[in-house]
Enzyme design. Structure first.
Site, PDB file in Angstrom:
ATOM      1  N   HIS A 168      -7.605  -5.394  -0.406  1.00  0.00           N
ATOM      2  CA  HIS A 168      -6.411  -4.542  -0.442  1.00  0.00           C
ATOM      3  C   HIS A 168      -5.253  -5.092   0.379  1.00  0.00           C
ATOM      4  O   HIS A 168      -4.171  -4.516   0.358  1.00  0.00           O
ATOM      5  CB  HIS A 168      -6.786  -3.143   0.073  1.00  0.00           C
ATOM      6  N   SER A 201       0.832  -1.202   0.000  1.00  0.00           N
ATOM      7  CA  SER A 201       0.000   0.000   0.000  1.00  0.00           C
ATOM      8  C   SER A 201       0.867   1.252   0.000  1.00  0.00           C
ATOM      9  O   SER A 201       1.695   1.429  -0.876  1.00  0.00           O
ATOM     10  CB  SER A 201      -0.968  -0.053   1.187  1.00  0.00           C
ATOM     11  N   ASP A 256     -10.128  -4.423  -5.445  1.00  0.00           N
ATOM     12  CA  ASP A 256      -9.444  -3.611  -4.433  1.00  0.00           C
ATOM     13  C   ASP A 256     -10.111  -2.237  -4.381  1.00  0.00           C
ATOM     14  O   ASP A 256     -10.021  -1.460  -5.333  1.00  0.00           O
ATOM     15  CB  ASP A 256      -7.961  -3.484  -4.789  1.00  0.00           C
TER      16      ASP A 256
END
Length: 265
Positions: free
Chosen positions: A246, A96, A218
């Protein structure tokens, strides 16, 4: 221990003298987010886990808002950790927001890095002029208002949505617990820095081999964003995982580990 290793609660496992893999967690998480992936690397690598300042077992007193007003402050921490470990040829695995932190660190000192693995990356979360990040600015503003009003309540709602595996509620509960363990003041600041960042211009500057791992469905970093990252980084590789949501390091750790191991072999 040097200040950098203590500050970021650095933990090194695996075989000394072997190639190094460094795992970096995303917003709301800690190094524990990699507990199902990192052990797969210990037999043939030196494994480095750490917490961003303000998360996990890091030294929260080292959190200086002016330093962490952009992702550059976190990239500085990564480089200081690698310097303290006298590490080169490192495979940096960033999930991320840490994907972009790794990009920034590798651009500043590519001699430290052998490769980047970007898991669910996003260089910009908001839409702009033909670029689709997945959120309108009004969406981000509303999220920040909710986060400011009640961080713990916001965490309990948003964490299961981020994981996006409703048939496996334990995953959402695990991420919720992680979100709720972070100092709310630091979390709010980090959220603003994360969701309002724009690192698109940094992608073409990447000079080390790069693997982009993209999840299906996602809600934070849609497939279009992952493909944008892949197109912007010269000669990068793109893999669309079977994992959904995610946080594939929690929902599909074996698939993530398999892809990374194949890439660095």
């Amino acid at each position: 221990m040097t200040d950098a290793l203590r500050r970021n609660n650095v933990r090194v496992t695996g075989e000394s003298g072997r190639p190094m893999v460094m795992f970096a967690h995303g917003f709301g998480c800690s190094q524990e987010a990699w507990n199902l992936v990192a052990p797969r690397f210990e037999a043939g690598h030196r494994v480095v886990l750490f917490d961003h300042v303000g998360a996990g077992g890091s030294d929260s007193s080292a959190y200086v808002p002016s330093k962490y007003d952009s992702l550059d402050g976190y990239a500085t921490d990564v480089l200081e950790i690698l310097e303290a470990l006298d590490a080169t040829d490192v495979v940096f695995v960033g999930h991320s927001v840490s994907a972009m932190i790794g990009v920034l660190a590798a651009n500043r000192d590519p001699s430290r890095f052998k490769a980047l693995v970007l898991v669910s990356p996003s260089p910009r979360y908001t839409d702009e002029n033909g670029y689709r990040g997945g959120f309108r600015r009004s969406d981000i503003d509303a999220m920040m208002d909710a986060l400011d009003a009640n961080y713990l309540g916001w965490s309990r709602v948003i964490a299961p949505a981020i994981v996006a595996n409703p048939d496996r509620p334990a995953l959402g509960e695990r991420l919720t617990d992680s979100f709720c363990s972070i100092d709310p003041t630091i979390a709010r600041h980090f959220a603003r820095v994360t969701f309002l960042s724009d690192n698109r211009a940094d992608l073409p500057l990447v000079s080390v081999p790069t693997l982009v791992l993209q999840c299906r469905d996602d809600a934070i970093a849609p497939e279009e964003v992952g493909r944008y990252v892949h197109a912007a980084i010269k000669e990068s590789r793109f893999t669309l995982l079977n994992a959904t949501g995610h946080v594939p390091n929690l929902s599909a750790p074996d698939e993530v580990a398999d892809q990374i191991l194949a890439f660095v072999a």
